[in-house]
Design a protein around this motif. Structure first.
Motif, short mmCIF file in Angstrom:
data_model
loop_
_atom_site.label_atom_id
_atom_site.label_comp_id
_atom_site.label_asym_id
_atom_site.label_seq_id
_atom_site.Cartn_x
_atom_site.Cartn_y
_atom_site.Cartn_z
N GLN A 28 9.17 -0.17 7.26
CA GLN A 28 9.00 -0.10 5.80
C GLN A 28 10.08 -0.94 5.11
O GLN A 28 9.80 -1.62 4.11
CB GLN A 28 9.09 1.35 5.34
N ALA A 29 11.30 -0.89 5.63
CA ALA A 29 12.39 -1.66 5.04
C ALA A 29 12.12 -3.16 5.17
O ALA A 29 12.41 -3.92 4.24
CB ALA A 29 13.71 -1.30 5.72
N ARG A 30 11.52 -3.58 6.30
CA ARG A 30 11.17 -5.00 6.47
C ARG A 30 10.14 -5.44 5.44
O ARG A 30 10.25 -6.52 4.85
CB ARG A 30 10.63 -5.25 7.88
N VAL A 31 9.14 -4.61 5.21
CA VAL A 31 8.11 -4.94 4.22
C VAL A 31 8.74 -5.03 2.83
O VAL A 31 8.47 -5.97 2.07
CB VAL A 31 6.96 -3.91 4.23
N GLN A 32 9.61 -4.09 2.50
CA GLN A 32 10.28 -4.11 1.20
C GLN A 32 11.15 -5.35 1.05
O GLN A 32 11.20 -5.96 -0.02
CB GLN A 32 11.13 -2.84 1.02
N LYS A 33 11.82 -5.74 2.12
CA LYS A 33 12.67 -6.94 2.08
C LYS A 33 11.82 -8.19 1.83
O LYS A 33 12.22 -9.08 1.07
CB LYS A 33 13.44 -7.06 3.40
N GLN B 161 0.77 -12.47 2.77
CA GLN B 161 1.65 -12.08 3.87
C GLN B 161 2.18 -10.66 3.67
O GLN B 161 2.21 -9.87 4.62
CB GLN B 161 2.82 -13.05 3.99
N ILE B 162 2.57 -10.34 2.46
CA ILE B 162 3.12 -9.02 2.17
C ILE B 162 2.03 -7.96 2.31
O ILE B 162 2.25 -6.90 2.91
CB ILE B 162 3.77 -8.98 0.79
N GLU B 163 0.86 -8.24 1.78
CA GLU B 163 -0.23 -7.28 1.88
C GLU B 163 -0.62 -7.04 3.35
O GLU B 163 -0.89 -5.91 3.76
CB GLU B 163 -1.44 -7.72 1.06
N HIS B 164 -0.61 -8.11 4.14
CA HIS B 164 -0.90 -7.97 5.57
C HIS B 164 0.16 -7.09 6.24
O HIS B 164 -0.17 -6.19 7.03
CB HIS B 164 -0.95 -9.34 6.24
N ALA B 165 1.43 -7.33 5.92
CA ALA B 165 2.51 -6.52 6.49
C ALA B 165 2.38 -5.06 6.07
O ALA B 165 2.61 -4.15 6.87
CB ALA B 165 3.87 -7.08 6.06
N GLN B 166 1.99 -4.82 4.82
CA GLN B 166 1.79 -3.45 4.34
C GLN B 166 0.65 -2.78 5.11
O GLN B 166 0.77 -1.61 5.50
CB GLN B 166 1.46 -3.44 2.84
N GLU C 288 12.38 6.83 12.71
CA GLU C 288 13.38 5.78 12.50
C GLU C 288 12.73 4.39 12.60
O GLU C 288 12.98 3.51 11.77
CB GLU C 288 14.48 5.92 13.54
N ARG C 289 11.88 4.21 13.59
CA ARG C 289 11.20 2.93 13.78
C ARG C 289 10.29 2.61 12.59
O ARG C 289 10.24 1.48 12.10
CB ARG C 289 10.41 2.97 15.09
N LEU C 290 9.57 3.62 12.11
CA LEU C 290 8.69 3.41 10.97
C LEU C 290 9.47 3.10 9.70
O LEU C 290 9.06 2.27 8.89
CB LEU C 290 7.79 4.63 10.77
N GLN C 291 10.60 3.75 9.52
CA GLN C 291 11.43 3.47 8.35
C GLN C 291 11.96 2.04 8.37
O GLN C 291 12.01 1.37 7.34
CB GLN C 291 12.60 4.46 8.27
#
Length: 85
Positions: A39-44, A62-67, A33-36
């Motif tokens: 992932q949702a934060r990165v997608q947002k 920033q997005i690549e770092h978050a990924q 659940e935490r990982l999902q």
């Protein structure tokens, strides 16, 4: 200049539809659940960056770092010693 963000296939890590990691015992339900949510934060972040039609170099970094951070979290959780009951 618009930058392209490499797409990540999260489904091989933690599949949101069938929770493969939970079924295999690699993840506890709470970890999945935490990982999902991560992932949702990165997608947002990515969706917000694409909203104006172009992604700046700063947004792409920033997005690549978050990924990258999310990928590390997934790997760490899947390979920890914690087992489901």
């Amino acid at each position: 200049t618009a930058y392209e963000i490499p797409k990540r296939d999260w489904s091989s890590d933690v599949c949101s539809s069938d929770l493969a990691g939970v079924k295999s015992g690699e993840l506890t339900p709470k970890e999945a659940e935490r990982l999902q949510k991560g992932q949702a934060r990165v997608q947002k972040m990515e969706d917000k960056a694409r909203a104006d039609g172009k992604i700046t170099k700063k947004e792409a970094r920033q997005i690549e770092h978050a990924q990258d951070q999310q990928s590390k979290k997934i790997a760490r959780e899947k390979h920890d010693k914690q087992k489901t009951k």
